[in-house]
Design a protein around this motif. Structure first.
Motif, PDB file in Angstrom:
ATOM      1  N   ASP A  93       0.658  -1.315   0.134  1.00 57.05           N
ATOM      2  CA  ASP A  93       0.069  -0.184   0.098  1.00 57.05           C
ATOM      3  C   ASP A  93       0.718   1.274   0.001  1.00 57.05           C
ATOM      4  OD1 ASP A  93      -2.779   1.249   0.604  1.00 57.05           O
ATOM      5  OD2 ASP A  93      -1.719   2.138   2.318  1.00 57.05           O
ATOM      6  N   SER A  94       1.896   1.337   0.827  1.00 56.20           N
ATOM      7  CA  SER A  94       2.835   2.573   0.840  1.00 56.20           C
ATOM      8  C   SER A  94       3.567   2.662  -0.495  1.00 56.20           C
ATOM      9  CB  SER A  94       3.932   2.234   1.779  1.00 56.20           C
ATOM     10  OG  SER A  94       4.920   1.155   1.432  1.00 56.20           O
ATOM     11  N   VAL A  95       3.871   1.711  -1.285  1.00 55.41           N
ATOM     12  CA  VAL A  95       4.434   1.839  -2.680  1.00 55.41           C
ATOM     13  C   VAL A  95       3.260   2.564  -3.704  1.00 55.41           C
ATOM     14  CG1 VAL A  95       5.391   0.888  -4.664  1.00 55.41           C
ATOM     15  CG2 VAL A  95       5.996   0.143  -2.149  1.00 55.41           C
ATOM     16  N   ARG A  96       2.035   2.100  -3.379  1.00 56.06           N
ATOM     17  CA  ARG A  96       1.254   2.411  -4.371  1.00 56.06           C
ATOM     18  C   ARG A  96       0.591   3.966  -3.971  1.00 56.06           C
ATOM     19  NH1 ARG A  96      -2.823  -0.341  -2.087  1.00 56.06           N
ATOM     20  NH2 ARG A  96      -2.303  -2.345  -3.218  1.00 56.06           N
ATOM     21  N   GLN A  97       0.460   4.407  -2.919  1.00 58.20           N
ATOM     22  CA  GLN A  97       0.418   5.603  -2.389  1.00 58.20           C
ATOM     23  C   GLN A  97       1.228   6.774  -3.010  1.00 58.20           C
ATOM     24  OE1 GLN A  97      -2.399   6.923  -1.105  1.00 58.20           O
ATOM     25  NE2 GLN A  97      -3.288   4.957  -0.385  1.00 58.20           N
ATOM     26  N   SER A 153       0.825   9.666  -5.654  1.00 56.33           N
ATOM     27  CA  SER A 153       1.042  10.862  -5.441  1.00 56.33           C
ATOM     28  C   SER A 153       1.823  11.543  -6.436  1.00 56.33           C
ATOM     29  CB  SER A 153       1.520  11.113  -4.072  1.00 56.33           C
ATOM     30  OG  SER A 153       1.611  12.291  -3.677  1.00 56.33           O
ATOM     31  N   SER A 154       3.121  10.769  -6.794  1.00 57.05           N
ATOM     32  CA  SER A 154       4.118  11.337  -7.514  1.00 57.05           C
ATOM     33  C   SER A 154       3.323  11.481  -9.038  1.00 57.05           C
ATOM     34  CB  SER A 154       5.406  10.462  -7.619  1.00 57.05           C
ATOM     35  OG  SER A 154       4.918   9.082  -8.276  1.00 57.05           O
ATOM     36  N   LEU A 155       2.828  10.706  -9.501  1.00 59.85           N
ATOM     37  CA  LEU A 155       2.092  10.908 -10.802  1.00 59.85           C
ATOM     38  C   LEU A 155       1.074  11.848 -10.892  1.00 59.85           C
ATOM     39  CD1 LEU A 155       1.502   7.247 -11.776  1.00 59.85           C
ATOM     40  CD2 LEU A 155       3.123   8.726 -12.858  1.00 59.85           C
ATOM     41  N   PHE A 156       0.243  12.318  -9.775  1.00 64.08           N
ATOM     42  CA  PHE A 156      -1.128  13.093 -10.015  1.00 64.08           C
ATOM     43  C   PHE A 156      -1.011  14.307  -8.891  1.00 64.08           C
ATOM     44  CE2 PHE A 156      -2.567   8.600 -11.208  1.00 64.08           C
ATOM     45  CZ  PHE A 156      -2.751   9.096 -12.649  1.00 64.08           C
ATOM     46  N   SER A 157       0.065  14.359  -8.197  1.00 63.98           N
ATOM     47  CA  SER A 157      -0.071  15.753  -7.478  1.00 63.98           C
ATOM     48  C   SER A 157       0.397  16.724  -8.245  1.00 63.98           C
ATOM     49  CB  SER A 157       1.284  15.564  -6.245  1.00 63.98           C
ATOM     50  OG  SER A 157       0.593  14.654  -5.547  1.00 63.98           O
ATOM     51  N   ARG A 201      -2.390  16.127 -16.566  1.00 63.53           N
ATOM     52  CA  ARG A 201      -2.300  15.393 -15.155  1.00 63.53           C
ATOM     53  C   ARG A 201      -3.805  15.118 -14.772  1.00 63.53           C
ATOM     54  NH1 ARG A 201       1.378  17.935 -13.114  1.00 63.53           N
ATOM     55  NH2 ARG A 201       2.924  16.762 -13.821  1.00 63.53           N
ATOM     56  N   MET A 202      -4.629  16.312 -14.691  1.00 55.53           N
ATOM     57  CA  MET A 202      -5.781  16.063 -13.953  1.00 55.53           C
ATOM     58  C   MET A 202      -6.801  15.426 -15.003  1.00 55.53           C
ATOM     59  SD  MET A 202      -6.056  17.475 -11.239  1.00 55.53           S
ATOM     60  CE  MET A 202      -7.735  17.133 -10.967  1.00 55.53           C
ATOM     61  N   ALA A 203      -6.809  15.629 -16.409  1.00 57.84           N
ATOM     62  CA  ALA A 203      -7.358  14.798 -17.317  1.00 57.84           C
ATOM     63  C   ALA A 203      -7.312  13.200 -17.189  1.00 57.84           C
ATOM     64  CB  ALA A 203      -7.164  15.251 -18.666  1.00 57.84           C
ATOM     65  N   LEU A 204      -6.116  12.779 -16.967  1.00 57.28           N
ATOM     66  CA  LEU A 204      -5.740  11.441 -17.027  1.00 57.28           C
ATOM     67  C   LEU A 204      -6.053  10.809 -15.476  1.00 57.28           C
ATOM     68  CD1 LEU A 204      -4.212   9.053 -17.833  1.00 57.28           C
ATOM     69  CD2 LEU A 204      -2.305   9.715 -16.810  1.00 57.28           C
ATOM     70  N   LEU A 205      -6.154  11.590 -14.381  1.00 56.95           N
ATOM     71  CA  LEU A 205      -6.558  11.447 -13.239  1.00 56.95           C
ATOM     72  C   LEU A 205      -8.210  11.094 -13.251  1.00 56.95           C
ATOM     73  CD1 LEU A 205      -6.328  10.670 -10.261  1.00 56.95           C
ATOM     74  CD2 LEU A 205      -6.634  13.201  -9.882  1.00 56.95           C
ATOM     75  N   ARG A 222     -12.317  -1.034  -8.701  1.00 58.30           N
ATOM     76  CA  ARG A 222     -11.003  -1.259  -8.368  1.00 58.30           C
ATOM     77  C   ARG A 222     -10.662  -0.417  -7.033  1.00 58.30           C
ATOM     78  NH1 ARG A 222     -11.306  -4.823 -11.100  1.00 58.30           N
ATOM     79  NH2 ARG A 222     -10.186  -5.252 -13.261  1.00 58.30           N
ATOM     80  N   VAL A 223     -10.946  -0.980  -5.966  1.00 58.11           N
ATOM     81  CA  VAL A 223     -10.652  -0.338  -4.492  1.00 58.11           C
ATOM     82  C   VAL A 223      -9.443   0.063  -4.541  1.00 58.11           C
ATOM     83  CG1 VAL A 223     -10.798  -1.025  -2.086  1.00 58.11           C
ATOM     84  CG2 VAL A 223     -12.519  -2.051  -3.483  1.00 58.11           C
ATOM     85  N   PRO A 224      -8.421  -0.769  -4.818  1.00 55.29           N
ATOM     86  CA  PRO A 224      -6.981   0.263  -4.321  1.00 55.29           C
ATOM     87  C   PRO A 224      -6.867   1.545  -5.041  1.00 55.29           C
ATOM     88  CG  PRO A 224      -6.638  -2.103  -5.044  1.00 55.29           C
ATOM     89  CD  PRO A 224      -7.909  -1.798  -5.223  1.00 55.29           C
ATOM     90  N   VAL A 225      -7.288   1.769  -6.296  1.00 55.66           N
ATOM     91  CA  VAL A 225      -7.345   2.986  -6.843  1.00 55.66           C
ATOM     92  C   VAL A 225      -8.297   3.866  -5.956  1.00 55.66           C
ATOM     93  CG1 VAL A 225      -7.635   4.249  -9.112  1.00 55.66           C
ATOM     94  CG2 VAL A 225      -6.589   1.942  -9.364  1.00 55.66           C
ATOM     95  N   LEU A 226      -9.349   3.399  -5.846  1.00 55.47           N
ATOM     96  CA  LEU A 226     -10.267   4.369  -5.045  1.00 55.47           C
ATOM     97  C   LEU A 226      -9.772   4.818  -4.113  1.00 55.47           C
ATOM     98  CD1 LEU A 226     -13.683   2.723  -5.842  1.00 55.47           C
ATOM     99  CD2 LEU A 226     -12.837   4.565  -6.972  1.00 55.47           C
ATOM    100  N   GLU A 227      -9.099   3.916  -3.240  1.00 55.43           N
ATOM    101  CA  GLU A 227      -8.426   4.288  -1.931  1.00 55.43           C
ATOM    102  C   GLU A 227      -7.172   5.354  -1.918  1.00 55.43           C
ATOM    103  OE1 GLU A 227      -9.094   3.185   1.623  1.00 55.43           O
ATOM    104  OE2 GLU A 227     -10.761   2.825   0.705  1.00 55.43           O
ATOM    105  N   CYS A 228      -6.325   5.199  -2.861  1.00 56.22           N
ATOM    106  CA  CYS A 228      -5.424   6.381  -3.526  1.00 56.22           C
ATOM    107  C   CYS A 228      -6.097   7.536  -3.886  1.00 56.22           C
ATOM    108  CB  CYS A 228      -4.703   5.732  -4.694  1.00 56.22           C
ATOM    109  SG  CYS A 228      -3.537   4.229  -4.437  1.00 56.22           S
ATOM    110  N   ALA A 229      -7.203   7.623  -4.387  1.00 62.01           N
ATOM    111  CA  ALA A 229      -7.782   8.552  -5.064  1.00 62.01           C
ATOM    112  C   ALA A 229      -8.343   9.269  -3.623  1.00 62.01           C
ATOM    113  CB  ALA A 229      -9.292   8.294  -5.956  1.00 62.01           C
ATOM    114  N   ALA A 230      -9.014   8.517  -2.620  1.00 62.28           N
ATOM    115  CA  ALA A 230      -9.214   9.350  -1.301  1.00 62.28           C
ATOM    116  C   ALA A 230      -8.198  10.010  -0.624  1.00 62.28           C
ATOM    117  CB  ALA A 230      -9.776   8.082  -0.422  1.00 62.28           C
TER     118      ALA A 230
END
Length: 374
Positions: free
Chosen positions: A11-15, A19-23, A33-37, A49-57
């Protein structure tokens, strides 16, 4: 990309990667970046896809609010505007990622602030959010309960809970829909009977949804005192900031003045009743940190409302008394503003002492005849 985040086990690597891709970096690449997000999160909702939703949260929690609103607008366009009926897909993520749902609600209430007819939430979106919250009101508090919190929150980010935005929805909705109706009547093209009946039915459904939402918000506010005390934040952290209530009161006052010629007395009364209830419960639970004097100052220009009058008056702190004179009872309610307090009545003269009755001697063992009543 969606599959990569799904297959990443740490989970830490995923976060960190998310973050590095979409901050936002404050450069021209932010738009891409926002369009892709937006596309990524929309796909994650569609295929759950729960992991993606958790990252988005977490991203919504750590990103300035202006970017969070852009993501919320993209999701609303995809699931409320482009494809009719696709809102059911969004509704299903309630049990999959409650954290994302909480942050999504906070973003949506920041986007749709009812300041204009275009910023009234779509009826499908309103029904979705009310169904989530009514099913489990604690959904509003998920981010607050699962985040280490300091007493001073950063400025320019989303709030810890959507409480302020939801209170704004409940309080302003009667006036906002009345204003919308006024605009449709003043455009010079009166609606047909079928269109008028359809609009009236839709507005009636929305008003019922706002009533349910208002009840849920009050229930959540009543839960807060225990949670704030448990986190040692009671009296230190206002989850309903007072400086956010000030513009809300100003907007209500402006809308009331604007709609008064339309005989919108019922709508104004309902808005002020909801405001008074929210203020009282929020202050009692420690979510709103202000004094009654602050409320009197802010609400002084609002139209008169009996319930709001009671809230801003507040309970009276009685002075310490010595022995009270005969016939005097301390006031237990504040007199209405604008009326002087009544002076205490003069003490009544003491009654003469009554003659003492002879004491009846009790003789144990003496029997009394029993005579039935005929």
């Amino acid at each position: 990309m969606c599959n990569y985040f799904q297959e990443q086990t740490k989970d830490s690597v995923r976060q960190i990667i998310f973050s590095s891709l979409f901050s936002p970096q404050g450069n021209k690449a932010d738009d891409s970046r926002m369009a892709l997000l937006g596309k990524l999160v929309s796909m994650a909702v569609a295929v759950c896809r729960v992991p993606v939703l958790e990252c988005a949260a977490f991203w919504l929690q750590r990103t300035p609010a202006v970017y969070c609103i852009r993501l919320a607008r993209a999701l609303v366009d995809d699931y409320c505007n482009l494809v009719p009926g696709s809102i059911q897909t969004l509704k299903q993520i309630f049990s999959a990622s409650p954290r994302f749902c909480c942050q999504f609600i906070t973003s949506v209430t920041a986007l749709y602030d009812l300041s204009s007819d275009d910023l009234i939430p779509p009826s499908d979106l309103l029904e979705l959010i009310v169904s989530w919250i009514f099913e489990d009101p604690r959904l509003i508090l998920i981010t607050f309960l699962n985040t280490p919190i300091a007493a001073n929150l950063p400025i320019g980010f989303l709030e810890l809970t959507p409480l302020t935005g939801l209170i704004r929805w409940c309080v302003k909705s009667p006036l906002a829909y009345k204003r919308k109706k006024k605009a449709s009547l003043s455009n010079g093209h009166p609606p047909s009977k079928i269109a008028k009946d359809s609009t009236s039915g839709e507005d009636r459904d929305c008003h019922q949804l706002y009533s349910k939402l208002h009840l849920s918000v009050l229930q959540v506010l009543m839960m807060l005192q225990g949670h704030l005390t448990e986190k040692n934040l009671y009296g230190r952290l206002g989850l309903v900031p007072f400086d956010h209530m000030v513009p809300l009161v100003e907007e209500i006052n402006r809308l009331s003045d604007e709609l008064n010629p339309l005989n919108a007395s019922k709508e104004i009364e309902l808005a002020l009743d909801r405001l008074a209830q929210a203020l009282q419960v929020a202050m009692a639970s420690g979510a709103l940190l202000c004094t009654r004097d602050d409320l009197r100052t802010v609400c002084s220009r609002l139209p008169h409302n009996n319930l709001l009058q009671l809230v801003i008056s507040g309970p009276v702190q009685q002075p310490t008394h010595g022995t009270l004179p005969p016939g005097f009872y301390p006031h237990i309610h504040t007199p209405p503003l604008g009326y002087p307090a009544h002076a205490a009545h003069p003490a009544l003269p003491a009654h003469p002492a009554l003659p003492a009755h002879p004491v009846q001697t009790f003789i144990p063992g003496m029997t009394f005849p029993y005579r039935p009543i005929r």
